[in-house]
Design a protein around this motif. Sequence first.
Motif, PDB file in Angstrom:
ATOM      1  N   MET A  64       0.490  -1.132   0.222  1.00 35.59           N
ATOM      2  CA  MET A  64       0.173  -0.040  -0.339  1.00 35.59           C
ATOM      3  C   MET A  64       1.175   1.392   0.612  1.00 35.59           C
ATOM      4  N   ARG A  65       0.657   1.949  -1.401  1.00 38.59           N
ATOM      5  CA  ARG A  65       1.406   3.451  -1.143  1.00 38.59           C
ATOM      6  C   ARG A  65       0.387   4.679  -0.452  1.00 38.59           C
ATOM      7  N   TYR A  66       1.181   5.664   0.442  1.00 41.09           N
ATOM      8  CA  TYR A  66       0.889   6.817   0.660  1.00 41.09           C
ATOM      9  C   TYR A  66       1.236   7.914   0.050  1.00 41.09           C
ATOM     10  N   HIS A  67      -0.399   8.147  -0.994  1.00 37.69           N
ATOM     11  CA  HIS A  67       0.021   9.718  -1.867  1.00 37.69           C
ATOM     12  C   HIS A  67      -0.432  10.825  -1.773  1.00 37.69           C
ATOM     13  N   HIS A  68       0.102  12.313  -1.038  1.00 33.45           N
ATOM     14  CA  HIS A  68      -0.530  13.197  -1.166  1.00 33.45           C
ATOM     15  C   HIS A  68      -0.681  14.024  -2.431  1.00 33.45           C
ATOM     16  N   ILE A  69      -2.205  14.374  -2.709  1.00 38.95           N
ATOM     17  CA  ILE A  69      -2.942  14.938  -3.627  1.00 38.95           C
ATOM     18  C   ILE A  69      -2.810  16.804  -3.621  1.00 38.95           C
ATOM     19  N   ALA A  70      -2.303  17.413  -4.265  1.00 36.01           N
ATOM     20  CA  ALA A  70      -2.417  18.541  -4.052  1.00 36.01           C
ATOM     21  C   ALA A  70      -2.831  19.386  -6.209  1.00 36.01           C
ATOM     22  N   SER A  71      -3.351  18.864  -6.252  1.00 38.52           N
ATOM     23  CA  SER A  71      -4.229  18.978  -7.588  1.00 38.52           C
ATOM     24  C   SER A  71      -5.749  18.164  -8.032  1.00 38.52           C
ATOM     25  N   ILE A  72      -6.889  18.789  -8.623  1.00 38.38           N
ATOM     26  CA  ILE A  72      -7.578  18.414  -9.134  1.00 38.38           C
ATOM     27  C   ILE A  72      -6.950  17.046 -10.024  1.00 38.38           C
ATOM     28  N   THR A  77      -7.103  10.106   3.342  1.00 36.82           N
ATOM     29  CA  THR A  77      -6.987  11.169   4.700  1.00 36.82           C
ATOM     30  C   THR A  77      -7.311  12.788   4.340  1.00 36.82           C
ATOM     31  N   GLU A  78      -8.191  13.967   4.679  1.00 28.60           N
ATOM     32  CA  GLU A  78      -7.732  15.128   4.904  1.00 28.60           C
ATOM     33  C   GLU A  78      -7.241  15.499   6.568  1.00 28.60           C
ATOM     34  N   GLY A  90      -7.370   1.768   8.290  1.00 26.95           N
ATOM     35  CA  GLY A  90      -7.372   2.571   8.627  1.00 26.95           C
ATOM     36  C   GLY A  90      -6.172   2.621   9.861  1.00 26.95           C
ATOM     37  N   ARG A  91      -5.552   1.301  10.291  1.00 24.25           N
ATOM     38  CA  ARG A  91      -4.435   1.259  10.449  1.00 24.25           C
ATOM     39  C   ARG A  91      -3.164   2.431  10.193  1.00 24.25           C
ATOM     40  N   PHE A  92      -3.272   1.703   8.436  1.00 22.19           N
ATOM     41  CA  PHE A  92      -2.179   2.651   7.571  1.00 22.19           C
ATOM     42  C   PHE A  92      -1.907   4.424   7.525  1.00 22.19           C
ATOM     43  N   LEU A  93      -3.813   4.749   7.455  1.00 21.14           N
ATOM     44  CA  LEU A  93      -4.017   6.568   7.196  1.00 21.14           C
ATOM     45  C   LEU A  93      -3.451   6.212   8.536  1.00 21.14           C
ATOM     46  N   MET A  94      -4.147   6.118   9.601  1.00 25.36           N
ATOM     47  CA  MET A  94      -3.556   7.024  11.013  1.00 25.36           C
ATOM     48  C   MET A  94      -2.436   7.160  10.994  1.00 25.36           C
ATOM     49  N   VAL A  95      -1.241   5.721  10.502  1.00 27.96           N
ATOM     50  CA  VAL A  95       0.327   5.870  11.387  1.00 27.96           C
ATOM     51  C   VAL A  95       1.028   6.697  10.204  1.00 27.96           C
ATOM     52  N   ARG A 138      -0.171   9.812   9.058  1.00 35.62           N
ATOM     53  CA  ARG A 138      -0.596  10.306   9.286  1.00 35.62           C
ATOM     54  C   ARG A 138      -0.225  11.322  10.462  1.00 35.62           C
ATOM     55  N   GLU A 139      -0.635  10.330  11.645  1.00 36.03           N
ATOM     56  CA  GLU A 139       0.346  10.519  12.717  1.00 36.03           C
ATOM     57  C   GLU A 139       2.058  11.195  12.489  1.00 36.03           C
ATOM     58  N   LYS A 140       2.780  10.444  11.533  1.00 38.81           N
ATOM     59  CA  LYS A 140       4.114  10.327  11.105  1.00 38.81           C
ATOM     60  C   LYS A 140       3.848  12.426  10.662  1.00 38.81           C
ATOM     61  N   HIS A 141       3.570  12.285   9.832  1.00 40.68           N
ATOM     62  CA  HIS A 141       3.121  14.084   8.903  1.00 40.68           C
ATOM     63  C   HIS A 141       3.107  15.118  10.006  1.00 40.68           C
ATOM     64  N   LEU A 142       1.813  15.069  10.705  1.00 37.56           N
ATOM     65  CA  LEU A 142       1.798  14.890  11.409  1.00 37.56           C
ATOM     66  C   LEU A 142       3.009  16.062  12.281  1.00 37.56           C
ATOM     67  N   LYS A 143       3.316  14.667  12.894  1.00 37.46           N
ATOM     68  CA  LYS A 143       4.684  15.432  13.627  1.00 37.46           C
ATOM     69  C   LYS A 143       5.432  15.886  13.233  1.00 37.46           C
ATOM     70  N   ARG A 144       6.078  15.732  11.898  1.00 26.39           N
ATOM     71  CA  ARG A 144       6.760  16.965  11.141  1.00 26.39           C
ATOM     72  C   ARG A 144       6.412  17.608  11.121  1.00 26.39           C
ATOM     73  N   LEU A 145       4.846  18.378  10.388  1.00 25.42           N
ATOM     74  CA  LEU A 145       4.620  19.556  10.272  1.00 25.42           C
ATOM     75  C   LEU A 145       4.359  20.239  11.236  1.00 25.42           C
ATOM     76  N   GLU A 146       4.154  19.514  13.274  1.00 18.86           N
ATOM     77  CA  GLU A 146       4.421  20.432  14.020  1.00 18.86           C
ATOM     78  C   GLU A 146       5.533  20.815  15.022  1.00 18.86           C
ATOM     79  N   ARG A 147       6.721  19.982  14.148  1.00 16.99           N
ATOM     80  CA  ARG A 147       8.429  20.013  14.294  1.00 16.99           C
ATOM     81  C   ARG A 147       8.556  21.269  13.415  1.00 16.99           C
ATOM     82  N   GLU A 148       8.611  21.278  12.131  1.00 10.87           N
ATOM     83  CA  GLU A 148       8.424  22.284  11.545  1.00 10.87           C
ATOM     84  C   GLU A 148       8.091  23.670  11.524  1.00 10.87           C
TER      85      GLU A 148
END
Length: 225
Positions: free
Chosen positions: A1-9, A60-61, A86-91, A93-103
Amino acid sequence: MRYHHIASIEDPFFAKMHRLMGEVFPPEEVLAYELWREPLLDPTIQVCVAIHEDEVVGATEYRYRPELQVAMTDFTIIGRTGLGIGRFLMVEREKHLKRLERESGVPSLGMFAEIYNPEADATSALSFGKVAPMHPSVRREVLSHVGYKKLDLAYVHPSWDHEGKAVQGLDFCFRPADEDAESLPAELPVRFLRWYYSALPNKPREWEEMMASLEEKGTVALLPL
């Protein structure tokens, strides 16, 4: 499974995600296809999908607002069972949010979420795409397990179809970084909600009344889900 960021329609996976949203959520909860163009350009809005065999099977958004020290989970979609989506998205998302928080250099107080109340009449008639993990009772229990609590208020929100309807059947919830927290300063959800729904010009009377009542409070209690 791959986590992919969408930035455009124009991203080919956006069409697949939007179709999945329409299959799972009721119409008033889904922003029209073309109206996603500007939000996806907003760097504070994170829209990510789980891709399995070139198909979008989850999404997830979320966002982090350092000036308020809070995050928000806008939605989470699980499109299939048996893949651990569900677990994949949560993990991820949490990693990304932690990075945004640190930044940002600003520690998070916690994360808001709108969570369906399976006992509400407005929710009980909804099918949620007939995907078992998306049933409100299942989602609510999972979110309770990970630490969400509901704010002590009768919650409504403006409909995302821009018709200005009051959408009921949800609780406004918060997962505090301090799991022993029993309340929030009322100013925090007030500031957040006024910012969050600033993109919707048509606000129902019920929403304005809810906000006015919240503004009169010093604190708002956090109750068990």
